[in-house]
Design an enzyme around this catalytic site. Structure first.
Site, PDB file in Angstrom:
ATOM      1  N   ILE A  20       0.853  -1.192   0.000  1.00 57.07           N
ATOM      2  CA  ILE A  20       0.000   0.000   0.000  1.00 57.07           C
ATOM      3  C   ILE A  20       0.893   1.248   0.000  1.00 57.07           C
ATOM      4  O   ILE A  20       0.591   2.229  -0.703  1.00 57.07           O
ATOM      5  CB  ILE A  20      -0.957  -0.027   1.214  1.00 57.07           C
ATOM      6  N   ASP A  64      13.774  -0.060  11.790  1.00 59.82           N
ATOM      7  CA  ASP A  64      12.963  -1.147  12.338  1.00 59.82           C
ATOM      8  C   ASP A  64      12.331  -0.600  13.608  1.00 59.82           C
ATOM      9  O   ASP A  64      13.016  -0.399  14.612  1.00 59.82           O
ATOM     10  CB  ASP A  64      13.846  -2.367  12.637  1.00 59.82           C
ATOM     11  N   TYR A 157      -8.781 -12.043  12.385  1.00 60.18           N
ATOM     12  CA  TYR A 157      -7.966 -10.812  12.473  1.00 60.18           C
ATOM     13  C   TYR A 157      -7.496 -10.602  13.916  1.00 60.18           C
ATOM     14  O   TYR A 157      -6.432 -10.040  14.157  1.00 60.18           O
ATOM     15  CB  TYR A 157      -8.748  -9.611  11.937  1.00 60.18           C
ATOM     16  N   LYS A 164      -5.434  -2.337  15.869  1.00 59.79           N
ATOM     17  CA  LYS A 164      -5.933  -1.295  14.948  1.00 59.79           C
ATOM     18  C   LYS A 164      -6.910  -0.362  15.672  1.00 59.79           C
ATOM     19  O   LYS A 164      -6.981   0.828  15.353  1.00 59.79           O
ATOM     20  CB  LYS A 164      -6.591  -1.908  13.717  1.00 59.79           C
ATOM     21  N   LEU A 196       2.081  -8.420   0.543  1.00 61.37           N
ATOM     22  CA  LEU A 196       2.853  -9.426   1.293  1.00 61.37           C
ATOM     23  C   LEU A 196       2.213  -9.691   2.655  1.00 61.37           C
ATOM     24  O   LEU A 196       2.189 -10.813   3.136  1.00 61.37           O
ATOM     25  CB  LEU A 196       4.303  -8.963   1.480  1.00 61.37           C
ATOM     26  N   ALA A 197       1.672  -8.628   3.284  1.00 54.25           N
ATOM     27  CA  ALA A 197       1.036  -8.789   4.602  1.00 54.25           C
ATOM     28  C   ALA A 197      -0.208  -9.674   4.523  1.00 54.25           C
ATOM     29  O   ALA A 197      -0.681 -10.157   5.543  1.00 54.25           O
ATOM     30  CB  ALA A 197       0.679  -7.425   5.190  1.00 54.25           C
TER      31      ALA A 197
HETATM   32  P1  NAD Z   1       3.159  -4.939   3.222  1.00 55.45           P
HETATM   33  O1  NAD Z   1       3.612  -6.268   3.696  1.00 55.45           O
HETATM   34  O2  NAD Z   1       3.482  -4.556   1.839  1.00 55.45           O
HETATM   35  O3  NAD Z   1       3.645  -3.789   4.203  1.00 55.45           O
HETATM   36  C1  NAD Z   1       3.791  -3.988   5.597  1.00 55.45           C
HETATM   37  C2  NAD Z   1       5.064  -3.275   5.987  1.00 55.45           C
HETATM   38  O4  NAD Z   1       5.253  -3.301   7.396  1.00 55.45           O
HETATM   39  C3  NAD Z   1       6.317  -3.899   5.360  1.00 55.45           C
HETATM   40  O5  NAD Z   1       6.974  -2.967   4.548  1.00 55.45           O
HETATM   41  C4  NAD Z   1       7.161  -4.274   6.566  1.00 55.45           C
HETATM   42  O6  NAD Z   1       8.535  -4.093   6.323  1.00 55.45           O
HETATM   43  C5  NAD Z   1       6.633  -3.269   7.581  1.00 55.45           C
HETATM   44  N1  NAD Z   1       6.988  -3.613   8.976  1.00 55.45           N
HETATM   45  C6  NAD Z   1       6.562  -4.674   9.714  1.00 55.45           C
HETATM   46  N2  NAD Z   1       7.196  -4.676  10.910  1.00 55.45           N
HETATM   47  C7  NAD Z   1       8.028  -3.590  10.911  1.00 55.45           C
HETATM   48  C8  NAD Z   1       8.968  -3.074  11.836  1.00 55.45           C
HETATM   49  N3  NAD Z   1       9.212  -3.678  13.012  1.00 55.45           N
HETATM   50  N4  NAD Z   1       9.647  -1.940  11.527  1.00 55.45           N
HETATM   51  C9  NAD Z   1       9.441  -1.339  10.319  1.00 55.45           C
HETATM   52  N5  NAD Z   1       8.588  -1.787   9.391  1.00 55.45           N
HETATM   53  C10 NAD Z   1       7.886  -2.913   9.691  1.00 55.45           C
HETATM   54  O7  NAD Z   1       1.561  -4.929   3.473  1.00 55.45           O
HETATM   55  P2  NAD Z   1       0.472  -3.771   3.337  1.00 55.45           P
HETATM   56  O8  NAD Z   1      -0.800  -4.505   3.149  1.00 55.45           O
HETATM   57  O9  NAD Z   1       0.908  -2.767   2.368  1.00 55.45           O
HETATM   58  O10 NAD Z   1       0.438  -3.140   4.803  1.00 55.45           O
HETATM   59  C11 NAD Z   1       0.591  -1.767   5.063  1.00 55.45           C
HETATM   60  C12 NAD Z   1      -0.428  -1.288   6.092  1.00 55.45           C
HETATM   61  O11 NAD Z   1      -1.738  -1.394   5.544  1.00 55.45           O
HETATM   62  C13 NAD Z   1      -0.464  -2.072   7.397  1.00 55.45           C
HETATM   63  O12 NAD Z   1      -0.687  -1.179   8.472  1.00 55.45           O
HETATM   64  C14 NAD Z   1      -1.691  -2.941   7.232  1.00 55.45           C
HETATM   65  O13 NAD Z   1      -2.242  -3.309   8.476  1.00 55.45           O
HETATM   66  C15 NAD Z   1      -2.585  -1.990   6.481  1.00 55.45           C
HETATM   67  N6  NAD Z   1      -3.736  -2.582   5.788  1.00 55.45           N
HETATM   68  C16 NAD Z   1      -3.566  -3.608   4.903  1.00 55.45           C
HETATM   69  C17 NAD Z   1      -4.666  -4.146   4.243  1.00 55.45           C
HETATM   70  C18 NAD Z   1      -4.532  -5.307   3.286  1.00 55.45           C
HETATM   71  O14 NAD Z   1      -5.515  -6.011   3.062  1.00 55.45           O
HETATM   72  N7  NAD Z   1      -3.358  -5.528   2.691  1.00 55.45           N
HETATM   73  C19 NAD Z   1      -5.953  -3.610   4.483  1.00 55.45           C
HETATM   74  C20 NAD Z   1      -6.085  -2.538   5.384  1.00 55.45           C
HETATM   75  C21 NAD Z   1      -4.960  -2.040   6.016  1.00 55.45           C
HETATM   76  O1  0WE Z   2      -3.534  -5.564   8.595  1.00 54.57           O
HETATM   77  C1  0WE Z   2      -3.524  -6.541   7.866  1.00 54.57           C
HETATM   78  C2  0WE Z   2      -2.427  -7.572   7.976  1.00 54.57           C
HETATM   79  C3  0WE Z   2      -1.316  -7.162   8.895  1.00 54.57           C
HETATM   80  C4  0WE Z   2      -0.373  -8.275   9.253  1.00 54.57           C
HETATM   81  C5  0WE Z   2      -0.029  -9.315   8.384  1.00 54.57           C
HETATM   82  C6  0WE Z   2       0.870 -10.288   8.788  1.00 54.57           C
HETATM   83  C7  0WE Z   2       1.226 -11.477   7.930  1.00 54.57           C
HETATM   84  C8  0WE Z   2       2.614 -11.968   8.234  1.00 54.57           C
HETATM   85  C9  0WE Z   2       0.180  -8.257  10.511  1.00 54.57           C
HETATM   86  N1  0WE Z   2       1.062  -9.204  10.924  1.00 54.57           N
HETATM   87  C10 0WE Z   2       1.412 -10.195  10.079  1.00 54.57           C
HETATM   88  N2  0WE Z   2       2.305 -11.135  10.526  1.00 54.57           N
HETATM   89  C11 0WE Z   2       2.879 -12.052   9.701  1.00 54.57           C
HETATM   90  O2  0WE Z   2       3.662 -12.895  10.162  1.00 54.57           O
HETATM   91  N3  0WE Z   2      -4.541  -6.692   6.954  1.00 54.57           N
HETATM   92  C12 0WE Z   2      -5.653  -5.769   6.999  1.00 54.57           C
HETATM   93  C13 0WE Z   2      -4.626  -7.800   5.982  1.00 54.57           C
HETATM   94  C14 0WE Z   2      -5.377  -8.909   6.644  1.00 54.57           C
HETATM   95  O3  0WE Z   2      -4.787  -9.750   7.493  1.00 54.57           O
HETATM   96  C15 0WE Z   2      -5.760 -10.618   7.982  1.00 54.57           C
HETATM   97  C16 0WE Z   2      -6.990 -10.273   7.420  1.00 54.57           C
HETATM   98  C17 0WE Z   2      -6.761  -9.174   6.562  1.00 54.57           C
HETATM   99  C18 0WE Z   2      -7.783  -8.449   5.758  1.00 54.57           C
HETATM  100  C19 0WE Z   2      -5.646 -11.642   8.888  1.00 54.57           C
HETATM  101  C20 0WE Z   2      -6.793 -12.378   9.238  1.00 54.57           C
HETATM  102  C21 0WE Z   2      -8.019 -12.042   8.692  1.00 54.57           C
HETATM  103  C22 0WE Z   2      -8.139 -10.988   7.781  1.00 54.57           C
END
Ligand code: NAD
Ligand code: 0WE
Length: 261
Positions: A20, A64, A157, A164, A196-197
């Site tokens: 994102i 980090d 979740y 959150k 990736l998350a």
């Molecule tokens: P992503 O995996 O691309 O990004 C997550 C990032 O968190 C990575 O760049 C990782 O390096 C960073 N991170 C984790 N632990 C860290 C640490 N200790 N120090 C520094 N960086 C750290 O996934 P994304 O989906 O782009 O997630 C970005 C944000 O969006 C998160 O807050 C996630 O909760 C939120 N979000 C994701 C979704 C979804 O469905 N993908 C939906 C709503 C909100």
């Molecule tokens: O915020 C998130 C995911 C954040 C996240 C993802 C991971 C995967 C790898 C936090 N911690 C970790 N730890 C790991 O080891 N989202 C909004 C995406 C997401 O994650 C889910 C969802 C959705 C949507 C997990 C369970 C159910 C729904």
């Protein structure tokens, strides 16, 4: 169009071109902002450097947020390049993978709870505490990312939902505290996106299908759509908006009943 010209943005949370934070970076860049980036660890360094290059940026710093002093050291290095900046993007979250599946009562540990809250919510406070003296433009803007699980019960979740909820309250208190310095703090609650998350989260595909079938707009959201909302929140056009959670989720959060066909 170029409503972010002359503004500088620091972006935390790029792990790949699906992040994102990358959608946000491209949009901020397209609207004229100058960018700087951080990466979590050495494994991600080259990838972030390459993506930074695509945005014409050579400011790429390690950070980090789970390591004491890491935010401070990163901002110290940044101040060698930028004495001030306008936009801060916090796009990171973490909980132990095994706690994002199953029954909340059975799966949640004290360590996991603390880790999730520390990385996903506390880090935003620490970042604001350390960056506030540098956030000095005309309308500085801090933006984080949340998810509907903050305000609704959802399967799997779990502890991330509780973290959150803390993040969204954190945004309101930070908005209150930083308002006197004209700094706005908001978050975007995004619909599910395959990043990736989301990799390895069980039934993620089914969640995407559910949103496509049941949201008012009948489709999922893209990182570009989230990025464009971030660009708006970062712009002077949003100078009256602070403390908010803005939903970019195809309207999914407003439905009271799924469509019956
Ligand atoms: P992503 O995996 O691309 O990004 C997550 C990032 O968190 C990575 O760049 C990782 O390096 C960073 N991170 C984790 N632990 C860290 C640490 N200790 N120090 C520094 N960086 C750290 O996934 P994304 O989906 O782009 O997630 C970005 C944000 O969006 C998160 O807050 C996630 O909760 C939120 N979000 C994701 C979704 C979804 O469905 N993908 C939906 C709503 C909100
Ligand atoms: O915020 C998130 C995911 C954040 C996240 C993802 C991971 C995967 C790898 C936090 N911690 C970790 N730890 C790991 O080891 N989202 C909004 C995406 C997401 O994650 C889910 C969802 C959705 C949507 C997990 C369970 C159910 C729904």
């Amino acid at each position: 169009m170029k409503n972010l010209a002359g503004k500088k943005a620091l972006i935390l949370g790029i792990a790949s071109n699906r992040s994102i934070a990358w959608g946000i970076s491209e949009s901020l860049k397209n609207h004229g902002a100058e960018l700087a980036f951080t990466y979590q660890n050495e494994k991600l360094k080259e990838r972030v450097e390459k993506l930074a290059g695509e945005c014409g940026s050579d400011i790429v710093l390690p950070c980090d947020v789970s390591v004491d002093g890491s935010i401070n050291q990163m901002l110290e290095k940044l101040s060698g390049r930028w004495s001030e900046f306008d936009i801060l993007i916090h796009s990171l979250a973490f909980a132990p993978k095994e706690e994002l599946e199953g029954n909340y009562i059975e799966k949640t540990s004290k360590d996991g709870f603390i880790q999730a809250h520390s990385i996903s919510s506390y880090s935003l406070l620490e970042l604001c505490q350390e960056a506030q003296p540098m956030l000095k433009g005309t309308n500085p803007s801090v933006i984080s990312l949340s998810y509907l699980g903050a305000v609704r019960g959802m399967p799997n979740y779990n502890v991330m939902g509780v973290a959150k909820a803390s993040l969204e309250a954190n945004v309101r208190y930070l908005a209150y505290a930083m308002g006197e310095n004209n700094i706005r703090v908001n978050c975007i609650s995004a619909g599910p996106i395959k990043t990736l998350a989301a990799a390895g989260i069980s039934d993620f595909r089914k969640m995407l299908d559910h949103v496509e079938k049941n949201s008012p707009l009948k489709r999922n959201v893209t990182i570009q759509q989230v990025g464009d909302t971030a660009s708006f929140l970062a712009s002077d056009g949003a100078s009256g908006i602070t403390g908010q959670t803005i939903y970019v989720d195809s309207g999914f959060n407003i439905i009271g009943m799924p469509s019956i066909d």
